[in-house]
Every structure is written in structure tokens, then in C-alpha cells.
Design an enzyme around this catalytic site. Structure first.
Site, mmCIF file in Angstrom:
data_model
loop_
_atom_site.group_PDB
_atom_site.id
_atom_site.type_symbol
_atom_site.label_atom_id
_atom_site.label_comp_id
_atom_site.label_asym_id
_atom_site.label_seq_id
_atom_site.Cartn_x
_atom_site.Cartn_y
_atom_site.Cartn_z
ATOM 1 N N GLY A 15 -3.542 0.362 -10.426
ATOM 2 C CA GLY A 15 -2.686 0.552 -11.606
ATOM 3 C C GLY A 15 -3.411 1.354 -12.671
ATOM 4 O O GLY A 15 -4.566 1.081 -12.978
ATOM 5 N N ARG A 76 -2.169 3.214 -4.601
ATOM 6 C CA ARG A 76 -2.717 2.052 -3.897
ATOM 7 C C ARG A 76 -2.616 2.432 -2.416
ATOM 8 O O ARG A 76 -1.548 2.315 -1.819
ATOM 9 C CB ARG A 76 -1.895 0.802 -4.199
ATOM 10 C CG ARG A 76 -1.827 0.421 -5.689
ATOM 11 C CD ARG A 76 -1.264 -0.976 -5.859
ATOM 12 N NE ARG A 76 -0.681 -1.216 -7.173
ATOM 13 C CZ ARG A 76 -1.346 -1.626 -8.259
ATOM 14 N NH1 ARG A 76 -2.626 -1.821 -8.202
ATOM 15 N NH2 ARG A 76 -0.727 -1.850 -9.387
ATOM 16 N N ASP A 107 -9.707 -4.658 -9.436
ATOM 17 C CA ASP A 107 -10.025 -5.492 -8.292
ATOM 18 C C ASP A 107 -9.854 -4.816 -6.918
ATOM 19 O O ASP A 107 -10.790 -4.772 -6.111
ATOM 20 C CB ASP A 107 -9.019 -6.664 -8.402
ATOM 21 C CG ASP A 107 -9.524 -7.887 -7.750
ATOM 22 O OD1 ASP A 107 -10.654 -8.266 -8.053
ATOM 23 O OD2 ASP A 107 -8.778 -8.441 -6.922
ATOM 24 N N THR A 130 -8.588 -1.606 -16.105
ATOM 25 C CA THR A 130 -7.306 -2.249 -15.832
ATOM 26 C C THR A 130 -6.864 -2.959 -17.102
ATOM 27 O O THR A 130 -7.707 -3.483 -17.835
ATOM 28 C CB THR A 130 -7.407 -3.280 -14.683
ATOM 29 O OG1 THR A 130 -6.282 -4.174 -14.766
ATOM 30 C CG2 THR A 130 -8.661 -4.128 -14.735
ATOM 31 N N ASP A 132 -5.488 -5.721 -17.209
ATOM 32 C CA ASP A 132 -5.493 -7.174 -16.996
ATOM 33 C C ASP A 132 -6.751 -7.886 -17.499
ATOM 34 O O ASP A 132 -6.749 -9.095 -17.705
ATOM 35 C CB ASP A 132 -5.348 -7.491 -15.496
ATOM 36 C CG ASP A 132 -4.073 -6.923 -14.910
ATOM 37 O OD1 ASP A 132 -3.126 -6.681 -15.681
ATOM 38 O OD2 ASP A 132 -4.036 -6.708 -13.685
ATOM 39 N N ASP A 134 -9.293 -8.709 -15.825
ATOM 40 C CA ASP A 134 -9.582 -9.781 -14.859
ATOM 41 C C ASP A 134 -10.786 -9.472 -13.971
ATOM 42 O O ASP A 134 -10.850 -9.900 -12.826
ATOM 43 C CB ASP A 134 -8.338 -10.037 -13.973
ATOM 44 C CG ASP A 134 -7.906 -8.795 -13.220
ATOM 45 O OD1 ASP A 134 -8.405 -7.698 -13.535
ATOM 46 O OD2 ASP A 134 -7.061 -8.918 -12.314
ATOM 47 N N ARG A 176 -1.128 -9.842 -14.040
ATOM 48 C CA ARG A 176 -1.230 -10.312 -12.642
ATOM 49 C C ARG A 176 -1.537 -11.806 -12.616
ATOM 50 O O ARG A 176 -0.746 -12.576 -13.133
ATOM 51 C CB ARG A 176 -2.296 -9.509 -11.879
ATOM 52 C CG ARG A 176 -2.018 -9.450 -10.388
ATOM 53 C CD ARG A 176 -3.084 -8.641 -9.692
ATOM 54 N NE ARG A 176 -2.936 -7.220 -9.886
ATOM 55 C CZ ARG A 176 -2.159 -6.454 -9.139
ATOM 56 N NH1 ARG A 176 -1.478 -6.957 -8.152
ATOM 57 N NH2 ARG A 176 -2.072 -5.165 -9.365
HETATM 58 O O1 F6P Z 1 -3.088 -4.497 -12.529
HETATM 59 C C1 F6P Z 1 -2.302 -3.880 -13.478
HETATM 60 C C2 F6P Z 1 -0.855 -4.305 -13.329
HETATM 61 O O2 F6P Z 1 -0.095 -3.642 -14.328
HETATM 62 C C3 F6P Z 1 -0.609 -5.813 -13.376
HETATM 63 O O3 F6P Z 1 -0.629 -6.328 -14.675
HETATM 64 C C4 F6P Z 1 0.723 -5.914 -12.687
HETATM 65 O O4 F6P Z 1 0.876 -7.183 -12.094
HETATM 66 C C5 F6P Z 1 0.631 -4.837 -11.638
HETATM 67 O O5 F6P Z 1 -0.354 -3.918 -12.065
HETATM 68 C C6 F6P Z 1 1.924 -4.087 -11.385
HETATM 69 O O6 F6P Z 1 1.708 -3.222 -10.338
HETATM 70 P P1 F6P Z 1 2.696 -2.044 -9.934
HETATM 71 O O7 F6P Z 1 2.505 -0.927 -10.921
HETATM 72 O O8 F6P Z 1 2.271 -1.659 -8.570
HETATM 73 O O9 F6P Z 1 4.077 -2.578 -10.026
#
Ligand code: F6P
Length: 328
Positions: A15, A76, A107, A130, A132, A134, A176
Site C-alpha cells: 500500500g 502487491r 510488512d 505504511t 498503519d 505496524d 489493518r
Molecule cells: O497497509 C495499508 C492499508 O491501507 C491498510 O490500512 C488497509 O487495510 C490496506 O492497506 C488496504 O489495502 P488495499 O489498498 O489493497 O485495499
């Protein structure tokens, strides 16, 4: 790693987060400063597999420090999760004469990077980026501070309409499995309740707390819900449950979503990204590998990638107490 490094590759993966561009800029400029060629890899690990490379000069990264998103694009990559995918990536790096790589992400990015090091012993350093926050081994990930400010700004706006209509709002924020965004923005925006995965409040406590808010004369309320919170299956189901218990309440739900990942990075994130970008290049030149550069107690730190991924940052108990006290 015996030969001196002549080329360092850089990619952004997972992300996106505000400050990714500032980190790319710092890596490119540190490479230029130390007279190393910097190779930008497009679309994260997928670009590594497809050999989607471009040599980046200091001027390629002009005017991006203030921009959200990532000029290198992000992805990803499912193919990088396969041995064949990683083999292709290694072959491309070798053919391009690249001696080390810097991966900017969270992560998933570090998990892929660690596999790559273990299989090919290829020098790799991670930069935590990120929204998050985390990742273990750094007080802040790049992008977190900006996301906090974006969320607080939006909750302030929702509060205006909540108070005009005497409404109860459930606001879902990202993170997340981690509640850092929810806890800090909940305090910063003056929420009545904050629901995070790390602390199971339970539905009864939430009902009790809303009852208390009513007794205390509150006519509108904001509940910040982390997307990873386990109390309700979704924020909408949670709102339905509360509606059954408080049929006279006018309830609304707002899911903030991907707007939390966009926008111009805060000054804090720009400075952090600049420091970590330079540190990552310097670590590789010092022959470090398998580490993440971070920022701990106001200083640049480093932590093994496996620790950064596997260990959790604890939720600050003092913040939980402050949230409880200041919502009376
Ligand atoms: O890790 C960053 C994040 O924005 C999280 O907060 C969220 O759960 C996830 O990515 C959403 O992912 P995507 O953009 O693949 O929907």
C-alpha cells in the site's frame, strides 16, 4: 558482498503512503552523493520480475518531495510469492549489474524481501513506509503522521455535522490489524469511544459508555472504529446493533477508506523519509543487509527484518487512559 556496490535498486511495494516519494528522492540523491548509480524499479516486486528498470538521476526526483503516492508505482505481486518469480527477479538484478536493493514498504514488502535474502543472499535493506505504523523497530513509519492529520481533519468536519444534527457517528479508519491510527486520531479528534483490535471493549461496555454519554448531556457523539477491531463484524453491523439498543438515536456510518493514504506528506514524514533514505544507502555501503532502518527515540536505528515483521509494537497504555479520561 565482496565487490564494492556500483548500482543500488530501489522499489516501493504494498500500500502506498505519503512520503514514499520523499524516501525515493532521498535514496536517489544519496546514491548520487556517494557516486553510485540508482536504478528505479517500477511496480514493486512485479517490476523486479519483469525487469521494469530505469536509471534515476538526481534530477529525475526533482519536485516530488511534496507529492503523495509513488512515482515508481506500487503493487502487491503474487508472482514474487513463488520461487520461480523470485528466481526471475534475481536473474534480472544480476544481469543489470545491480549489487543491492532498497525496498520501501510495510510488512508484506519486508516478508518478500526476507525470503529473497534467504534464497539468494542478495544485499537488501528495508525502509518502513505504511500509514498503519505496524512495524516493530521504529517509533514511526513513513506516512503515519500524515494519515493521522488527514483523519483528524476529516473527523473535525464530521463533528460539525454530527453536532448540528445531534447524531451519533461511527467512523471507520484504516490500520489493518493495528489500532494506532484509531487510538491517536480518536484522542486528537475528541472521540467518545475508540475501538481498536488490541483492546476488546465488548458490546456491553460500548452500550454502557453511550448511556453514560447521554446521562452527561452529550447530544452528539463520535465513535472511531479501527478496521481491524473485532467487536462487530463490520462497522455497519455495529451501528445496527447500537441502533437496536438506542432506537431514538440518529446514527450514521462513515468509512474513510483510501483517502487516508493520499495527499501531500507532512513535514515530519518528509524529514523522516529523507533521513531513512540516506541511512538505507549508507547501511548498504557499510555492508549491512537483512535490516530495516528505523527511527527510535529521536535517532536512526536498525533492526533485523525478521524482528521488524514478527514483533508487535505495544499499544501505549497511557494513551488508553488519556482516551478514557478525556471522553467523560
Ligand atoms: O497497509 C495499508 C492499508 O491501507 C491498510 O490500512 C488497509 O487495510 C490496506 O492497506 C488496504 O489495502 P488495499 O489498498 O489493497 O485495499
Amino acid at each position: 558482498m565482496n565487490e564494492p556496490i556500483k548500482k543500488i535498486a530501489v522499489l516501493t511495494s504494498g500500500g502506498d503512503a505519503p512520503g514514499m516519494n520523499a524516501a525515493i528522492r532521498a535514496v536517489v540523491r544519496a546514491c548520487t552523493y556517494y557516486r553510485i548509480e540508482c536504478i528505479g524499479v517500477y511496480r514493486g516486486y512485479q517490476g523486479l520480475i519483469e525487469g521494469d528498470f530505469e536509471s534515476l538521476s538526481a534530477r529525475h526526483v526533482s519536485n516530488i518531495i511534496n507529492k503523495g503516492g509513488t512515482i515508481l508505482k506500487s503493487a502487491r505481486s503474487l508472482e514474487f510469492k513463488t520461487k520461480e518469480g523470485r528466481e526471475k527477479a534475481y536473474k534480472n538484478l544480476k544481469e543489470a549489474g545491480i549489487g543491492a536493493i532498497i525496498v520501501i514498504g510495510g510488512d508484506g514488502t519486508f516478508t518478500g524481501g526476507l525470503k529473497f535474502i534467504n534464497e539468494f543472499n542478495f544485499p537488501l535493506v528495508g525502509i518502513p513506509c505504511t500509514i498503519d505504523n505496524d512495524i516493530y523497530g521504529t517509533d514511526n513509519t513513513i506516512g503515519y503522521d500524515t494519515a493521522l492529520n488527514t483523519v483528524v481533519d476529516v473527523i473535525d468536519k464530521i463533528r460539525d455535522t454530527a453536532s448540528s444534527h445531534n447524531r451519533l457517528f461511527f467512523i471507520e479508519v484504516m490500520g489493518r490489524d493495528a489500532g494506532f491510527i484509531a487510538l491517536n486520531t480518536g484522542i486528537g479528534a475528541g472521540a467518545e469511544e475508540i475501538l481498536i483490535p488490541e483492546k476488546d471493549l465488548g458490546l456491553d461496555r460500548l452500550v454502557e459508555s453511550l448511556n453514560k454519554s447521554r446521562e452527561r448531556g452529550k447530544t452528539s457523539s463520535i465513535v472511531v472504529v479501527s478496521e481491524g477491531d473485532k467487536i462487530g463484524k463490520s462497522v455497519f453491523e455495529l451501528a445496527d446493533y447500537i441502533n437496536e439498543n438506542f432506537p431514538d438515536y440518529d446514527i450514521r456510518v462513515s468509512v474513510l477508506g483510501h483517502m487516508q493514504r493520499g495527499g501531500s506528506p507532512s513535514c515530519f514524514d518528509r524529514v523522516l523519509a529523507s533521513r531513512l533514505g540516506v541511512a538505507a544507502v549508507e547501511e548498504l555501503l557499510d555492508k549491512s543487509t537483512g535490516i530495516m532502518v528505523g527511527f527510535t527515540n529521536k535517532k536512526i536505528s536498525k533492526v533485523p527484518l525478521d524482528k521488524a515483521i514478527k514483533m508487535n509494537n505495544d499499544i501505549n497504555k497511557e494513551l488508553l487512559k488519556v482516551a478514557e479520561i478525556t471522553s467523560v
